[in-house]
Design a protein around this motif. Structure first.
Motif, PDB file in Angstrom:
ATOM      1  N   LEU A  86     -21.329 -19.830  24.989  1.00 27.08           N
ATOM      2  CA  LEU A  86     -21.393 -19.421  23.590  1.00 27.08           C
ATOM      3  C   LEU A  86     -21.836 -17.966  23.506  1.00 27.08           C
ATOM      4  O   LEU A  86     -22.796 -17.568  24.164  1.00 27.08           O
ATOM      5  N   VAL A 105     -18.678 -24.168  15.509  1.00 22.65           N
ATOM      6  CA  VAL A 105     -18.655 -24.628  16.892  1.00 22.65           C
ATOM      7  C   VAL A 105     -19.035 -26.101  16.868  1.00 22.65           C
ATOM      8  O   VAL A 105     -20.076 -26.462  16.325  1.00 22.65           O
ATOM      9  N   ALA A 147     -15.473 -19.705  21.756  1.00 20.02           N
ATOM     10  CA  ALA A 147     -16.899 -19.525  22.002  1.00 20.02           C
ATOM     11  C   ALA A 147     -17.256 -18.072  22.186  1.00 20.02           C
ATOM     12  O   ALA A 147     -18.389 -17.715  22.203  1.00 20.02           O
TER      13      ALA A 147
END
Length: 225
Positions: A27, A212, A225
């Motif tokens: 991420l 997400v 991401a």
């Protein structure tokens, strides 16, 4: 500029049997970006938030906050970085009911070791920005639910964090108060703060720049991401 860089982060709790809460999460969150993290109960959302907030450490993988690799930081170093760079807002406001609104914010500045001469102007400014300057002397227990959550935001942002983390911040609020809290988050994003929100609230999910979704400790395939 990336505020958050998470690479192949895993978190396993050594219970019997072991609980694999995060399974290789990647991420990146940029300055000024509004990110909503969604997922069912048990998907790993809270674990990820705790890792991002330096409240928990990955079992493996890398977490860079503002370019700093947090691996190996001792408790004192994590506390210093958390105090300098992070702000937290939770579903429950955790307002101190026996303290005034101004004192609730002031205590955050004391904990962050902000010089005494700077504290009063910072408190006055942030309470004005969240619309609570007229309630500065009211006890926390006398605030409405919406006022308490605005105070929670004020407390989170008074130290001018670079990353704002929120866990279901609008879950207990009506539409009007939820919109006010999201407007306050917008103000932070425009100032370059990375805002990451865990939510089940469709109002908040639609507000974010991107969502997400976590499924069983992994980011759902196809999510950027």
């Amino acid at each position: 500029m990336s505020v958050v860089e998470v690479r192949d982060v895993r978190r396993t709790y050594p219970t019997s049997p072991p609980v694999h809460a995060l399974l290789g999460v990647d991420l990146t969150v940029a300055a000024g970006e509004r990110t909503a993290i969604l997922g069912q109960s048990g998907s790993g959302k809270s674990t990820l938030l705790n890792v991002l907030g330096l409240l928990d450490e990955p079992t493996s993988g890398t977490y860079r906050l503002l370019g700093e690799d947090t691996a190996g930081y001792d408790g004192a170093a994590r506390d210093r970085l958390r105090s300098r760079a992070l702000g937290f807002v939770f579903q429950e406001s955790h307002v101190l009911g026996h303290r005034t609104v101004a004192e609730n914010v002031l205590l955050k500045l004391v904990a962050a070791a902000v010089p005494r001469s700077e504290r009063a102007p910072l408190v006055a400014d942030v309470l004005h920005r969240v619309g609570l300057d007229h309630r500065a002397d009211a006890l926390g227990r006398l605030l409405s639910g919406g006022e308490k959550q605005r105070l929670a935001v004020a407390r989170a942002v008074v130290t001018q964090p670079r990353l704002l983390l929120a866990d279901e911040p609008t879950g207990n609020l009506d539409d009007g108060n939820a919109a006010t809290v999201l407007d306050l988050f917008d103000e932070q994003a425009r100032a370059g703060v990375a805002v990451v929100v865990i939510t089940h609230d469709p109002r908040t999910a639609s507000w974010a720049d991107r969502t997400v979704r976590l499924v069983d400790g992994r980011i759902e395939p196809g999510v950027e991401a």
